[in-house]
Design a protein around this motif. Structure first.
Motif, PDB file in Angstrom:
ATOM      1  N   ASN A 204       0.804  -1.223   0.000  1.00 40.25           N
ATOM      2  CA  ASN A 204       0.000   0.000   0.000  1.00 40.25           C
ATOM      3  C   ASN A 204       0.835   1.271   0.000  1.00 40.25           C
ATOM      4  O   ASN A 204       0.279   2.368   0.119  1.00 40.25           O
ATOM      5  N   PHE A 205       2.141   1.127  -0.168  1.00 39.58           N
ATOM      6  CA  PHE A 205       2.986   2.312  -0.244  1.00 39.58           C
ATOM      7  C   PHE A 205       2.616   3.088  -1.509  1.00 39.58           C
ATOM      8  O   PHE A 205       2.337   2.483  -2.551  1.00 39.58           O
ATOM      9  N   PRO A 206       2.556   4.415  -1.433  1.00 36.41           N
ATOM     10  CA  PRO A 206       2.162   5.203  -2.616  1.00 36.41           C
ATOM     11  C   PRO A 206       3.000   4.852  -3.854  1.00 36.41           C
ATOM     12  O   PRO A 206       4.227   4.811  -3.789  1.00 36.41           O
ATOM     13  N   GLY A 207       2.300   4.538  -4.925  1.00 41.43           N
ATOM     14  CA  GLY A 207       2.953   4.200  -6.183  1.00 41.43           C
ATOM     15  C   GLY A 207       3.130   2.721  -6.426  1.00 41.43           C
ATOM     16  O   GLY A 207       3.458   2.307  -7.534  1.00 41.43           O
ATOM     17  N   ASN A 208       2.893   1.877  -5.402  1.00 38.98           N
ATOM     18  CA  ASN A 208       3.001   0.433  -5.585  1.00 38.98           C
ATOM     19  C   ASN A 208       1.653  -0.103  -6.014  1.00 38.98           C
ATOM     20  O   ASN A 208       0.634   0.161  -5.380  1.00 38.98           O
ATOM     21  N   ASN A 209       1.646  -0.850  -7.103  1.00 43.29           N
ATOM     22  CA  ASN A 209       0.402  -1.408  -7.645  1.00 43.29           C
ATOM     23  C   ASN A 209       0.266  -2.911  -7.482  1.00 43.29           C
ATOM     24  O   ASN A 209      -0.815  -3.457  -7.706  1.00 43.29           O
ATOM     25  N   PHE A 210       1.366  -3.577  -7.123  1.00 45.47           N
ATOM     26  CA  PHE A 210       1.330  -5.038  -7.108  1.00 45.47           C
ATOM     27  C   PHE A 210       2.550  -5.535  -6.360  1.00 45.47           C
ATOM     28  O   PHE A 210       3.631  -4.966  -6.478  1.00 45.47           O
ATOM     29  N   LEU A 211       2.381  -6.626  -5.605  1.00 44.99           N
ATOM     30  CA  LEU A 211       3.505  -7.220  -4.886  1.00 44.99           C
ATOM     31  C   LEU A 211       3.269  -8.711  -4.749  1.00 44.99           C
ATOM     32  O   LEU A 211       2.202  -9.139  -4.297  1.00 44.99           O
ATOM     33  N   GLU A 212       4.255  -9.491  -5.170  1.00 45.22           N
ATOM     34  CA  GLU A 212       4.218 -10.937  -4.969  1.00 45.22           C
ATOM     35  C   GLU A 212       5.606 -11.407  -4.553  1.00 45.22           C
ATOM     36  O   GLU A 212       6.604 -10.730  -4.815  1.00 45.22           O
ATOM     37  N   MET A 213       5.630 -12.590  -3.939  1.00 45.90           N
ATOM     38  CA  MET A 213       6.885 -13.208  -3.563  1.00 45.90           C
ATOM     39  C   MET A 213       6.890 -14.633  -4.095  1.00 45.90           C
ATOM     40  O   MET A 213       5.853 -15.313  -4.062  1.00 45.90           O
ATOM     41  N   TYR A 214       8.057 -15.074  -4.567  1.00 46.86           N
ATOM     42  CA  TYR A 214       8.205 -16.410  -5.131  1.00 46.86           C
ATOM     43  C   TYR A 214       9.409 -17.105  -4.504  1.00 46.86           C
ATOM     44  O   TYR A 214      10.361 -16.445  -4.097  1.00 46.86           O
ATOM     45  N   ARG A 215       9.367 -18.429  -4.474  1.00 47.13           N
ATOM     46  CA  ARG A 215      10.500 -19.224  -3.993  1.00 47.13           C
ATOM     47  C   ARG A 215      10.986 -20.108  -5.135  1.00 47.13           C
ATOM     48  O   ARG A 215      10.182 -20.728  -5.836  1.00 47.13           O
TER      49      ARG A 215
END
Length: 98
Positions: A31-42
């Motif tokens: 939710n940081f301003p300017g962030n539209n998407f976040l994922e993590m992968y292993r």
């Protein structure tokens, strides 16, 4: 918009601790301003390698995040668990197939 991919390599015994901490900060990062998407992968072959994949409006938004108190706290905590230097790429999407 552009994509940021970060490769993080951890000491195996530190991964649960890192993942637990990530759970506490992931919504703030997302939710940081300017962030539209976040994922993590292993990584399938090496479970000590984790990637983050995020989409930002602009490079300045990522830079604002990287200079924020949130990032400083997250990075200070995370980097103590590394077993190798992190790698990062900022890329532009060329194509997306449904």
């Amino acid at each position: 918009m552009f994509i940021r991919i970060v490769k993080l390599s951890f000491h195996e015994e530190k991964i649960p601790e890192f993942l637990e901490h990530f759970e506490t900060v992931k919504d703030q990062i997302r939710n940081f301003p300017g962030n539209n998407f976040l994922e993590m992968y292993r990584d399938k072959d090496n479970p000590c390698i984790i990637f983050t994949y995020s989409i930002w409006n602009d490079i300045s938004d990522l830079e604002n995040y990287r200079h924020s108190d949130l990032f400083k706290e997250v990075w200070a905590y995370t980097k103590q668990h590394f077993n190798a230097k992190p790698e990062a790429w900022s890329v532009d999407k060329i194509a997306s197939l449904p």
